[in-house]
Scaffold this active site. Structure first.
Site, mmCIF file in Angstrom:
data_model
loop_
_atom_site.group_PDB
_atom_site.id
_atom_site.type_symbol
_atom_site.label_atom_id
_atom_site.label_comp_id
_atom_site.label_asym_id
_atom_site.label_seq_id
_atom_site.Cartn_x
_atom_site.Cartn_y
_atom_site.Cartn_z
ATOM 1 N N PRO A 23 31.699 32.376 35.287
ATOM 2 C CA PRO A 23 32.289 31.048 35.680
ATOM 3 C C PRO A 23 33.769 31.133 36.636
ATOM 4 C CG PRO A 23 31.981 31.170 33.450
ATOM 5 C CD PRO A 23 31.793 32.600 34.061
ATOM 6 N N GLY A 24 33.937 30.319 37.719
ATOM 7 C CA GLY A 24 35.126 30.441 38.288
ATOM 8 C C GLY A 24 35.228 31.420 39.299
ATOM 9 N N HIS A 43 53.373 49.902 20.765
ATOM 10 C CA HIS A 43 52.292 49.864 21.632
ATOM 11 C C HIS A 43 52.819 50.479 23.015
ATOM 12 C CE1 HIS A 43 49.427 47.281 19.801
ATOM 13 N NE2 HIS A 43 50.251 46.415 19.587
ATOM 14 N N GLY A 98 26.891 34.698 38.522
ATOM 15 C CA GLY A 98 28.195 35.221 38.413
ATOM 16 C C GLY A 98 28.827 34.756 37.330
ATOM 17 N N LYS A 128 30.757 30.216 42.966
ATOM 18 C CA LYS A 128 29.443 30.070 43.241
ATOM 19 C C LYS A 128 29.365 28.557 44.045
ATOM 20 C CE LYS A 128 28.206 30.509 39.000
ATOM 21 N NZ LYS A 128 29.734 31.052 38.601
ATOM 22 N N GLU A 179 55.797 45.923 19.343
ATOM 23 C CA GLU A 179 55.417 45.954 21.047
ATOM 24 C C GLU A 179 56.127 47.145 21.580
ATOM 25 O OE1 GLU A 179 53.433 44.143 22.374
ATOM 26 O OE2 GLU A 179 53.409 42.394 20.523
#
Ligand code: ADP
Ligand code: MG
Ligand code: ZN
Length: 606
Positions: free
Chosen positions: A205-206, A428, A203, A209, A425
């Protein structure tokens, strides 16, 4: 045991060093302190002084005469063969005189000739071998040659259980069977069932596991040997293999137990058969393969391994009888994120009425580690603001800190630039709000962040999304181009501020063409393959150069259309664009509700 030895060695070394210092002090420093300055003089002067009765003390050595006058001045002169000297001194009556042999006392000469060099050599030897030994994996101590690092093995109980791991229910389910096996291997042996010898946690990172492996150990209450793949990588061919052997012999001794090899891709990479390949790594891998075949699966040794690059592993590692079970540990979904937030929030003080669901919705795509970080950042912010408990605003702010970095409150941005950023902004946000297939606007801000973002528009979906329709993808593209479109319409220019939007839009449009089959030119053809699924997901083209050129054209066409659509939306709503941009300039940060209230006043009144 090793540690004790180390300590003893350290004490002996310190002792020897101290001894050496004392010797040097006695031999060099002490005489210097004792003596006043001694003047060199002629022999005739010495005789004169005797005649005049000025001399109080004389010391005659093999080749020097040292004397002191009555005013306490010390002199030294070369000794001349002078048979009458003693008589002359005796005549004066009041002179103390002695002969001194310059030869060292036997003890002193023994020390200097034998002990000191020995000590010196020994110190050099231990220094050299300590540094070398560390590098070569214990060459200094011949007995520990090729042993895996003992400290790795000490940890028998991790203190973690499955309760510490939120979400990841499928992974936990798969691991529970292993725990059951470790509790009672006989139950399985009776039927004749073989449990998998190894399970591979894969999976991004983080995602937990390492945490899951520790939880398995905690639940099973058996020894847990944890070692990282990189610890097998040694300078000399054969050392890594020796470590693997040692690891497994210890594990078999302690069975039932768990061996956890973190980041296994460091040793488990595909053997590519290139000449001059990495011999050491291949030997280590071969040893690992042999060991995994070698031990008796019924004994109760389970090997867990974790990696975020499963595609780079050697196929031999993945065949049945080795790591045949693959346990995916994916990024958490909405429910998973909420659960993870809750688990970590237990460690901190909260005010009442915290809405973790809202935070979980705003963090789509975040890993468990990032969520844990968000909680911690919120607690830090509460402390910084002098509060004793974390509230919702702390959490909301820390989401942004983790996504975009800290606020740069004292960044100086000119009014002109601020205006451009505000229009960008709102561009968007307005394009997003005017299309029915895009996520609602959650927040707009033009406060710059340490990540380099000068402002951003946050959109938060209401629920969890697993699929993306073509309409949604196109709406997203239009939204991404909305910022640049606003700059063009209002200021008649374009700025470098859209670079991040451009990158994202290109990536999405390319994926639509090459991987999702969403273009009109190509059918369901995979034109690109993903290399590192869990690490950034970079892709490589799998088509002819002519096709690659057509892909570029198609991507360009899609983005162009989206851009035109955004410009259209903004020109149709130019009044709202002005109004909202000025409102944002004034407030610097506005919420989705404030935004909608201005955009559709009649709707929000209802
Ligand atoms: P990796 O998958 O890279 O090995 P780790 O297991 O080291 O990730 O996770 C790092 C940290 O993230 C953990 O110590 C834990 O605090 C947090 N974390 C990750 N996933 C979860 C989860 N499912 N539940 C609770 N905490 C998690
Ligand atoms: Mg890890
Ligand atoms: Zn933008």
């Amino acid at each position: 045991m090793n540690e004790n030895k180390d300590n003893r060695k350290r004490y002996t070394n310190a002792l020897l060093f101290g001894l050496l210092l004392i010797l040097i002090f006695n031999a060099v420093i002490m005489p210097m302190l004792n003596n006043q300055p001694v003047k060199d003089t002629e022999y005739s002067f010495f005789l004169e002084q005797i005649e005049d009765g000025n001399v109080s003390k004389v010391e005659i050595t093999d080749n020097e005469v040292n004397f002191q006058t009555k005013d306490d001045q010390k002199y030294s002169t070369v000794r001349i063969d002078d048979p009458d000297l003693v008589e002359r001194l005796n005549d004066k009556g009041d002179i103390e005189f002695t002969g001194v042999s310059t030869q060292q006392s036997p003890l002193q000469s023994f020390l200097f000739a034998w002990v000191l060099p020995l000590i010196f050599l020994f110190a050099l030897y231990s220094l050299l071998f300590r540094t070398l030994g560390k590098r070569m994996g214990g060459l200094g101590n011949a007995m520990s040659f090729g042993k895996s690092n003992a400290k790795v093995y000490v940890k028998a109980q991790t203190g973690k259980t499955f309760a510490d791991v939120a979400g990841q229910d499928e992974a936990k389910e798969a691991l529970k069977e292993i725990v059951d096996f470790l509790h009672d291997p006989d139950k399985y042996a009776e039927i004749g069932a073989n449990l998998p010898k190894g399970a591979l946690l894969v999976g991004p990172p983080g995602t937990g596991k390492t945490l899951l492996a520790q939880a398995v150990a905690g639940e099973a209450e058996v020894p847990f040997f944890s070692i990282s793949g990189s610890e097998f990588v040694e300078m000399f061919v054969g050392m890594g293999a020796a470590k693997v052997r040692d690891l497994f012999s210890q594990a078999v001794e302690k069975a039932p137990c768990i061996v956890f090899i973190d980041e296994i891709d460091t040793i488990g990479k595909k053997r590519d058969g290139q000449i001059g390949g990495n011999d050491e790594r291949e030997q280590t891998l071969n040893q690992l393969l042999t060991e995994m075949d070698g031990f008796d699966g019924k004994k109760g040794v389970v090997i867990l391994a974790a990696t975020n690059r499963p595609e780079s592993l050697d196929p031999a590692l993945l065949r049945p009888g080795r790591f045949d079970r693959r346990i995916p540990v994916e990024l958490p979904d909405l429910a998973g994120r909420e659960a993870i937030l809750n688990v970590h929030a237990k460690k901190i003080k909260l005010t009442d009425g915290i809405d973790f669901n809202a935070i979980a919705r705003a963090t789509a795509g975040a890993s468990g580690a990032e969520l844990a970080n968000i909680i911690n950042e919120a607690a830090l912010r509460a402390v910084r603001n002098g509060r004793s408990a974390v509230d919702q605003s702390d959490l909301e702010e820390s989401v942004e800190v983790v996504i975009a970095g800290y606020q740069r409150k004292n960044a100086v941005i000119s009014q002109q630039e601020k205006e451009i950023i505000a229009y960008h902004e709102i561009g968007h946000a307005l394009v997003a709000a005017m299309q029915k297939d895009s996520a609602p606007v959650h927040k707009i801000t033009i406060i710059p962040r340490t990540s380099g973002a000068l402002g951003y528009t946050m959109q938060v979906d209401e629920g969890e999304k697993f699929l993306m329709t073509k309409e949604e993808a196109l709406a997203r593209l239009a939204t991404l181009t909305g910022g640049r479109s606003a700059e063009e319409i209002i200021f008649n220019t374009c700025t470098s501020g859209a670079s991040n939007d451009i990158e994202k839009a290109t990536k999405l449009a390319r994926a639509m063409v090459t991987r999702y089959g969403m273009s009109s030119t190509f059918d369901m053809i995979a034109l690109e393959t993903v290399n590192n699924q869990y690490l950034g997901g970079d892709t490589s083209l799998a088509c002819s150069p002519e096709t690659a050129a057509r892909i570029d054209d198609e991507v360009n066409r899609i983005v162009k259309n989206a851009h035109a659509k955004a410009v259209q939306i903004l020109t149709d709503n130019i009044d709202k664009l002005h109004e909202l941009a000025h409102y944002l300039l004034d407030k610097e940060t506005i919420t989705g509700e404030e935004f909608m209230a201005i955009l559709k006043p009649e709707k929000s009144l209802v």
